[in-house]
Scaffold this motif. Structure first.
Motif, PDB file in Angstrom:
ATOM      1  N   ALA A  29      -1.094  39.207 -10.674  1.00 50.85           N
ATOM      2  CA  ALA A  29       0.326  39.449 -10.944  1.00 50.85           C
ATOM      3  C   ALA A  29       1.190  39.056  -9.753  1.00 50.85           C
ATOM      4  O   ALA A  29       2.237  38.413  -9.907  1.00 50.85           O
ATOM      5  CB  ALA A  29       0.552  40.924 -11.295  1.00 50.85           C
ATOM      6  N   THR A  30       0.743  39.433  -8.545  1.00 52.89           N
ATOM      7  CA  THR A  30       1.548  39.130  -7.367  1.00 52.89           C
ATOM      8  C   THR A  30       1.538  37.641  -7.036  1.00 52.89           C
ATOM      9  O   THR A  30       2.547  37.089  -6.587  1.00 52.89           O
ATOM     10  CB  THR A  30       1.062  39.943  -6.152  1.00 52.89           C
ATOM     11  OG1 THR A  30      -0.346  39.732  -5.964  1.00 52.89           O
ATOM     12  CG2 THR A  30       1.326  41.422  -6.357  1.00 52.89           C
ATOM     13  N   SER A  31       0.404  36.985  -7.245  1.00 55.30           N
ATOM     14  CA  SER A  31       0.349  35.540  -7.007  1.00 55.30           C
ATOM     15  C   SER A  31       1.265  34.800  -7.971  1.00 55.30           C
ATOM     16  O   SER A  31       1.945  33.834  -7.592  1.00 55.30           O
ATOM     17  CB  SER A  31      -1.089  35.031  -7.162  1.00 55.30           C
ATOM     18  OG  SER A  31      -1.936  35.591  -6.177  1.00 55.30           O
ATOM     19  N   TYR A  32       1.279  35.248  -9.222  1.00 57.88           N
ATOM     20  CA  TYR A  32       2.175  34.645 -10.217  1.00 57.88           C
ATOM     21  C   TYR A  32       3.636  34.851  -9.828  1.00 57.88           C
ATOM     22  O   TYR A  32       4.450  33.919  -9.912  1.00 57.88           O
ATOM     23  CB  TYR A  32       1.893  35.267 -11.590  1.00 57.88           C
ATOM     24  CG  TYR A  32       2.798  34.752 -12.693  1.00 57.88           C
ATOM     25  CD1 TYR A  32       2.673  33.448 -13.158  1.00 57.88           C
ATOM     26  CD2 TYR A  32       3.760  35.577 -13.267  1.00 57.88           C
ATOM     27  CE1 TYR A  32       3.496  32.968 -14.165  1.00 57.88           C
ATOM     28  CE2 TYR A  32       4.595  35.104 -14.274  1.00 57.88           C
ATOM     29  CZ  TYR A  32       4.449  33.804 -14.723  1.00 57.88           C
ATOM     30  OH  TYR A  32       5.268  33.327 -15.714  1.00 57.88           O
ATOM     31  N   ALA A  33       3.947  36.056  -9.366  1.00 57.20           N
ATOM     32  CA  ALA A  33       5.325  36.340  -8.955  1.00 57.20           C
ATOM     33  C   ALA A  33       5.722  35.486  -7.753  1.00 57.20           C
ATOM     34  O   ALA A  33       6.831  34.955  -7.696  1.00 57.20           O
ATOM     35  CB  ALA A  33       5.462  37.831  -8.618  1.00 57.20           C
ATOM     36  N   GLU A  34       4.823  35.350  -6.780  1.00 61.66           N
ATOM     37  CA  GLU A  34       5.111  34.524  -5.612  1.00 61.66           C
ATOM     38  C   GLU A  34       5.335  33.066  -5.998  1.00 61.66           C
ATOM     39  O   GLU A  34       6.244  32.405  -5.481  1.00 61.66           O
ATOM     40  CB  GLU A  34       3.974  34.632  -4.600  1.00 61.66           C
ATOM     41  CG  GLU A  34       3.946  35.941  -3.849  1.00 61.66           C
ATOM     42  CD  GLU A  34       2.884  35.954  -2.766  1.00 61.66           C
ATOM     43  OE1 GLU A  34       3.129  36.541  -1.714  1.00 61.66           O
ATOM     44  OE2 GLU A  34       1.810  35.364  -2.983  1.00 61.66           O
ATOM     45  N   LYS A  35       4.508  32.575  -6.908  1.00 63.44           N
ATOM     46  CA  LYS A  35       4.659  31.192  -7.349  1.00 63.44           C
ATOM     47  C   LYS A  35       6.014  30.985  -8.003  1.00 63.44           C
ATOM     48  O   LYS A  35       6.703  29.985  -7.744  1.00 63.44           O
ATOM     49  CB  LYS A  35       3.541  30.837  -8.335  1.00 63.44           C
ATOM     50  CG  LYS A  35       3.604  29.401  -8.830  1.00 63.44           C
ATOM     51  CD  LYS A  35       2.450  29.097  -9.773  1.00 63.44           C
ATOM     52  CE  LYS A  35       2.544  27.656 -10.292  1.00 63.44           C
ATOM     53  NZ  LYS A  35       1.434  27.348 -11.229  1.00 63.44           N
ATOM     54  N   LEU A  36       6.423  31.913  -8.865  1.00 69.86           N
ATOM     55  CA  LEU A  36       7.731  31.801  -9.520  1.00 69.86           C
ATOM     56  C   LEU A  36       8.865  31.822  -8.499  1.00 69.86           C
ATOM     57  O   LEU A  36       9.809  31.034  -8.585  1.00 69.86           O
ATOM     58  CB  LEU A  36       7.918  32.950 -10.510  1.00 69.86           C
ATOM     59  CG  LEU A  36       7.161  32.882 -11.838  1.00 69.86           C
ATOM     60  CD1 LEU A  36       7.471  34.114 -12.669  1.00 69.86           C
ATOM     61  CD2 LEU A  36       7.521  31.619 -12.609  1.00 69.86           C
ATOM     62  N   ALA A  37       8.761  32.719  -7.544  1.00 66.67           N
ATOM     63  CA  ALA A  37       9.849  32.896  -6.579  1.00 66.67           C
ATOM     64  C   ALA A  37      10.009  31.704  -5.644  1.00 66.67           C
ATOM     65  O   ALA A  37      11.106  31.426  -5.164  1.00 66.67           O
ATOM     66  CB  ALA A  37       9.620  34.163  -5.763  1.00 66.67           C
ATOM     67  N   HIS A  38       8.914  30.973  -5.404  1.00 67.88           N
ATOM     68  CA  HIS A  38       8.951  29.904  -4.410  1.00 67.88           C
ATOM     69  C   HIS A  38       9.030  28.507  -5.004  1.00 67.88           C
ATOM     70  O   HIS A  38       9.168  27.531  -4.251  1.00 67.88           O
ATOM     71  CB  HIS A  38       7.713  29.998  -3.511  1.00 67.88           C
ATOM     72  CG  HIS A  38       7.748  31.150  -2.561  1.00 67.88           C
ATOM     73  ND1 HIS A  38       7.260  32.388  -2.892  1.00 67.88           N
ATOM     74  CD2 HIS A  38       8.233  31.258  -1.304  1.00 67.88           C
ATOM     75  CE1 HIS A  38       7.423  33.210  -1.868  1.00 67.88           C
ATOM     76  NE2 HIS A  38       8.013  32.550  -0.891  1.00 67.88           N
ATOM     77  N   THR A  39       8.945  28.373  -6.302  1.00 69.49           N
ATOM     78  CA  THR A  39       8.942  27.028  -6.889  1.00 69.49           C
ATOM     79  C   THR A  39      10.121  26.774  -7.809  1.00 69.49           C
ATOM     80  O   THR A  39      10.149  25.774  -8.515  1.00 69.49           O
ATOM     81  CB  THR A  39       7.636  26.782  -7.680  1.00 69.49           C
ATOM     82  OG1 THR A  39       7.496  27.787  -8.700  1.00 69.49           O
ATOM     83  CG2 THR A  39       6.425  26.812  -6.756  1.00 69.49           C
ATOM     84  N   THR A  40      11.088  27.662  -7.805  1.00 74.59           N
ATOM     85  CA  THR A  40      12.265  27.465  -8.646  1.00 74.59           C
ATOM     86  C   THR A  40      13.511  27.896  -7.881  1.00 74.59           C
ATOM     87  O   THR A  40      13.442  28.742  -6.987  1.00 74.59           O
ATOM     88  CB  THR A  40      12.173  28.269  -9.954  1.00 74.59           C
ATOM     89  OG1 THR A  40      13.360  28.065 -10.720  1.00 74.59           O
ATOM     90  CG2 THR A  40      12.020  29.757  -9.680  1.00 74.59           C
ATOM     91  N   HIS A  41      14.643  27.311  -8.238  1.00 79.94           N
ATOM     92  CA  HIS A  41      15.922  27.722  -7.668  1.00 79.94           C
ATOM     93  C   HIS A  41      16.756  28.493  -8.688  1.00 79.94           C
ATOM     94  O   HIS A  41      17.915  28.792  -8.431  1.00 79.94           O
ATOM     95  CB  HIS A  41      16.700  26.508  -7.163  1.00 79.94           C
ATOM     96  CG  HIS A  41      16.137  25.945  -5.891  1.00 79.94           C
ATOM     97  ND1 HIS A  41      16.420  26.469  -4.651  1.00 79.94           N
ATOM     98  CD2 HIS A  41      15.284  24.913  -5.680  1.00 79.94           C
ATOM     99  CE1 HIS A  41      15.778  25.770  -3.721  1.00 79.94           C
ATOM    100  NE2 HIS A  41      15.093  24.826  -4.314  1.00 79.94           N
ATOM    101  N   ASP A  42      16.142  28.827  -9.828  1.00 77.73           N
ATOM    102  CA  ASP A  42      16.831  29.618 -10.840  1.00 77.73           C
ATOM    103  C   ASP A  42      16.827  31.081 -10.404  1.00 77.73           C
ATOM    104  O   ASP A  42      15.767  31.697 -10.261  1.00 77.73           O
ATOM    105  CB  ASP A  42      16.131  29.467 -12.196  1.00 77.73           C
ATOM    106  CG  ASP A  42      16.794  30.308 -13.264  1.00 77.73           C
ATOM    107  OD1 ASP A  42      17.931  29.986 -13.646  1.00 77.73           O
ATOM    108  OD2 ASP A  42      16.167  31.305 -13.697  1.00 77.73           O
TER     109      ASP A  42
END
Length: 240
Positions: free
Chosen positions: A78-91
């Motif tokens: 869950a945390t890895s998924y959240a980190e990926k979302l937070a760092h790979t988008t500007h939305d």
């Protein structure tokens, strides 16, 4: 949890290292404001979760033996998924959703530790949590200040931290297989490892992030802060 590796973003977003002092200061203020808000949200969520008796009982039952590895596996996913979302988008909606998911996952994983501290001991455990929180914030502030004031690049720590986390996971698994308590020495080692992640994440903040990524930056710092708090609290509880 391994330190977050920064991913390059579109060129229209300026690297923080290239902007003027005013813009950089604004970024820092936004980042640490979001860290503070994440901590506040964690406290609110933790308070709510501890009032849900079935959840508390479930988490306490899962905190024994191999089932805890499954919980940790779900937490890491869950945390890895959240980190990926937070760092790979500007939305921004996606970034804030990722930050909320991360804080929620932290609140859930902390339920057994905080419950034991609050309800299995006497009233002095309230003081223990407060002392651990103060120590954690002091260490976090001091380590962050070292990087922000010196602007030293601690990217070289990434490999050492990755190896350290692999060793830590191996020690946890070995403890479950052979039935021994990792004890205060392991917790002290994890505090050192958490301190390294704070240096690394703050260095990423100074040297690698773009001006629009303050939410992702705050997530990485919050993750390091909570890792440090977990093991500082474990040491304070083991001391009493």
């Amino acid at each position: 949890m391994q330190p977050t590796e920064f991913k390059q973003t579109p060129s229209k977003y300026q690297p923080l290292i290239e902007v003027d002092d005013t813009t950089r200061a604004t970024f820092y203020r936004k980042t640490y404001t979001h860290v503070a808000l994440a901590v506040l949200l964690f406290i609110v969520l933790e308070t709510m979760l501890l009032r849900i008796d079935p959840l508390v009982e479930l988490m306490l039952s899962l905190a024994q033996g191999w089932t805890w590895l499954l919980v940790l596996g779900g937490f890491m996913f869950a945390t890895s998924y959240a980190e990926k979302l937070a760092h790979t988008t500007h939305d921004k909606t996606t970034q804030y959703g990722a930050l909320f998911l991360f804080v929620l996952a932290e609140a859930i994983i902390f339920v057994p530790l905080v419950y034991i501290a609050l309800f299995y001991g006497e009233m002095e455990y309230f003081s223990t949590i407060n002392q651990a929180a103060i120590m954690t914030l002091a260490l976090f502030t001091g380590l962050s200040a070292v990087v922000l004031l010196t602007k030293k690049d601690f990217s070289f720590l990434r490999s050492f931290l990755a190896i350290g986390f692999v060793i830590a996971i191996g020690a946890i698994i070995a403890g479950m297989i052979f039935g021994f308590n990792l004890g205060l020495v392991f917790s002290a080692g994890m505090v050192v490892l958490a301190a390294g992640t704070i240096l690394y994440q703050t260095s990423q903040l100074v040297h690698k992030y773009d001006t629009d990524q303050y939410v992702g930056a705050s997530l990485g710092l919050f993750a390091s802060l909570m890792l440090l708090f977990w093991y500082v609290l474990s040491i304070f509880m083991g001391r009493d």
